[in-house]
Write a protein that holds these residues in place. Sequence first.
Motif, PDB file in Angstrom:
ATOM      1  N   UNK A  56       0.879  -1.172   0.000  1.00  0.00           N
ATOM      2  CA  UNK A  56       0.000   0.000   0.000  1.00  0.00           C
ATOM      3  C   UNK A  56       0.914   1.219   0.000  1.00  0.00           C
ATOM      4  N   UNK A  57       0.713   2.106  -0.955  1.00  0.00           N
ATOM      5  CA  UNK A  57       1.537   3.312  -1.081  1.00  0.00           C
ATOM      6  C   UNK A  57       3.028   2.963  -1.118  1.00  0.00           C
ATOM      7  N   UNK A  58       3.334   1.840  -1.736  1.00  0.00           N
ATOM      8  CA  UNK A  58       4.723   1.404  -1.839  1.00  0.00           C
ATOM      9  C   UNK A  58       5.281   0.756  -0.581  1.00  0.00           C
ATOM     10  N   UNK A  59       4.457   0.613   0.457  1.00  0.00           N
ATOM     11  CA  UNK A  59       4.902   0.017   1.722  1.00  0.00           C
ATOM     12  C   UNK A  59       4.469  -1.448   1.772  1.00  0.00           C
ATOM     13  N   UNK A  60       5.368  -2.307   2.201  1.00  0.00           N
ATOM     14  CA  UNK A  60       5.083  -3.734   2.302  1.00  0.00           C
ATOM     15  C   UNK A  60       4.240  -4.040   3.538  1.00  0.00           C
ATOM     16  N   UNK A  61       3.462  -5.089   3.419  1.00  0.00           N
ATOM     17  CA  UNK A  61       2.634  -5.553   4.533  1.00  0.00           C
ATOM     18  C   UNK A  61       3.519  -5.840   5.739  1.00  0.00           C
ATOM     19  N   UNK A  62       3.075  -5.451   6.919  1.00  0.00           N
ATOM     20  CA  UNK A  62       3.831  -5.681   8.152  1.00  0.00           C
ATOM     21  C   UNK A  62       2.890  -6.225   9.220  1.00  0.00           C
ATOM     22  N   UNK A  63       3.459  -6.942  10.149  1.00  0.00           N
ATOM     23  CA  UNK A  63       2.650  -7.552  11.199  1.00  0.00           C
ATOM     24  C   UNK A  63       2.139  -6.523  12.193  1.00  0.00           C
ATOM     25  N   UNK A  64       0.949  -6.774  12.711  1.00  0.00           N
ATOM     26  CA  UNK A  64       0.420  -6.017  13.842  1.00  0.00           C
ATOM     27  C   UNK A  64       0.050  -7.036  14.907  1.00  0.00           C
ATOM     28  N   UNK A  65       0.042  -6.606  16.131  1.00  0.00           N
ATOM     29  CA  UNK A  65      -0.303  -7.484  17.253  1.00  0.00           C
ATOM     30  C   UNK A  65      -1.524  -6.927  17.955  1.00  0.00           C
ATOM     31  N   UNK A  66      -2.381  -7.739  18.459  1.00  0.00           N
ATOM     32  CA  UNK A  66      -2.379  -9.188  18.286  1.00  0.00           C
ATOM     33  C   UNK A  66      -2.794  -9.538  16.863  1.00  0.00           C
ATOM     34  N   UNK A  67      -2.327 -10.670  16.374  1.00  0.00           N
ATOM     35  CA  UNK A  67      -2.672 -11.101  15.015  1.00  0.00           C
ATOM     36  C   UNK A  67      -4.174 -11.362  14.945  1.00  0.00           C
ATOM     37  N   UNK A  68      -4.776 -10.848  13.876  1.00  0.00           N
ATOM     38  CA  UNK A  68      -6.220 -10.979  13.714  1.00  0.00           C
ATOM     39  C   UNK A  68      -6.570 -10.760  12.247  1.00  0.00           C
ATOM     40  N   UNK A  70      -9.005  -9.175  11.489  1.00  0.00           N
ATOM     41  CA  UNK A  70      -9.700  -7.894  11.544  1.00  0.00           C
ATOM     42  C   UNK A  70      -8.763  -6.700  11.459  1.00  0.00           C
ATOM     43  N   UNK A  71      -7.446  -6.960  11.469  1.00  0.00           N
ATOM     44  CA  UNK A  71      -6.464  -5.873  11.435  1.00  0.00           C
ATOM     45  C   UNK A  71      -5.339  -6.207  10.467  1.00  0.00           C
ATOM     46  N   UNK A  72      -4.714  -5.156   9.926  1.00  0.00           N
ATOM     47  CA  UNK A  72      -3.567  -5.330   9.039  1.00  0.00           C
ATOM     48  C   UNK A  72      -2.749  -4.042   9.061  1.00  0.00           C
ATOM     49  N   UNK A  73      -1.477  -4.168   8.732  1.00  0.00           N
ATOM     50  CA  UNK A  73      -0.613  -2.997   8.692  1.00  0.00           C
ATOM     51  C   UNK A  73       0.349  -3.047   7.513  1.00  0.00           C
ATOM     52  N   UNK A  74       0.849  -1.877   7.157  1.00  0.00           N
ATOM     53  CA  UNK A  74       1.832  -1.744   6.083  1.00  0.00           C
ATOM     54  C   UNK A  74       2.878  -0.732   6.509  1.00  0.00           C
ATOM     55  N   UNK A  75       4.137  -1.017   6.177  1.00  0.00           N
ATOM     56  CA  UNK A  75       5.231  -0.107   6.466  1.00  0.00           C
ATOM     57  C   UNK A  75       5.875  -0.386   7.808  1.00  0.00           C
ATOM     58  N   UNK A  76       6.944   0.353   8.091  1.00  0.00           N
ATOM     59  CA  UNK A  76       7.667   0.208   9.351  1.00  0.00           C
ATOM     60  C   UNK A  76       6.746   0.521  10.514  1.00  0.00           C
ATOM     61  N   UNK A  77       6.718  -0.398  11.475  1.00  0.00           N
ATOM     62  CA  UNK A  77       5.885  -0.252  12.669  1.00  0.00           C
ATOM     63  C   UNK A  77       4.431   0.045  12.302  1.00  0.00           C
ATOM     64  N   UNK A  78       3.987  -0.577  11.201  1.00  0.00           N
ATOM     65  CA  UNK A  78       2.606  -0.421  10.708  1.00  0.00           C
ATOM     66  C   UNK A  78       2.209   1.046  10.585  1.00  0.00           C
ATOM     67  N   UNK A  79       2.900   1.753   9.685  1.00  0.00           N
ATOM     68  CA  UNK A  79       2.605   3.167   9.458  1.00  0.00           C
ATOM     69  C   UNK A  79       1.168   3.354   8.981  1.00  0.00           C
ATOM     70  N   UNK A  80       0.683   2.406   8.167  1.00  0.00           N
ATOM     71  CA  UNK A  80      -0.696   2.422   7.698  1.00  0.00           C
ATOM     72  C   UNK A  80      -1.403   1.230   8.342  1.00  0.00           C
ATOM     73  N   UNK A  81      -2.545   1.486   8.971  1.00  0.00           N
ATOM     74  CA  UNK A  81      -3.266   0.425   9.686  1.00  0.00           C
ATOM     75  C   UNK A  81      -4.711   0.363   9.192  1.00  0.00           C
TER      76      UNK A  81
END
Length: 159
Positions: A56-68, A70-81
């Motif tokens: 998303x916006x050139x940012x790779x998918x990244x993990x968020x906690x807790x894993x679900x 219902x949630x997702x993130x992209x970029x360093x430290x989930x810049x986009x959530x």
Amino acid sequence: MTSSRRRLLSFPAIALLLAAAGCSSADDAAQVAVPKPSADEVPYCEALAKALPQTVAGLRRSDVEPKSELTAGWGDNAAIVLRCGVPRPEKMDDPDALGVEADGVKWMLEQLNSGPRFTTTYRKVYIEVALPEKYDHDVTPLSDFAAAVAKTVPLTVKA
């Protein structure tokens, strides 16, 4: 003697805590509150989770906690959530609320100190996307979500 023994026993414990703290880094998964959608909404969120883009916006998918699903993130430290199944924002009752459209998907904008937050409108489930401050005047990342949202979360009204 008792006081020095306590110091000796507590020193290793403190050293262990400091070592454990030193192992954490900025790369650790971001903490994201998991929404609690209704049972009717969960299947839409599960389908969306499978259809979300890897970038998303050139940012790779990244993990968020807790894993679900219902949630997702992209970029360093989930810049986009992204969070699926969020409650309907009160701001949607405001006739002056700002809305945008990105590739056929309508979103309501809320400007927060941390950056813009968008929530889908006219869909069977509310999907929220939080962007960092650098996107204050740029909704381009929403286009990356449009195909997945349109494919998996039906409209509540005819366009």
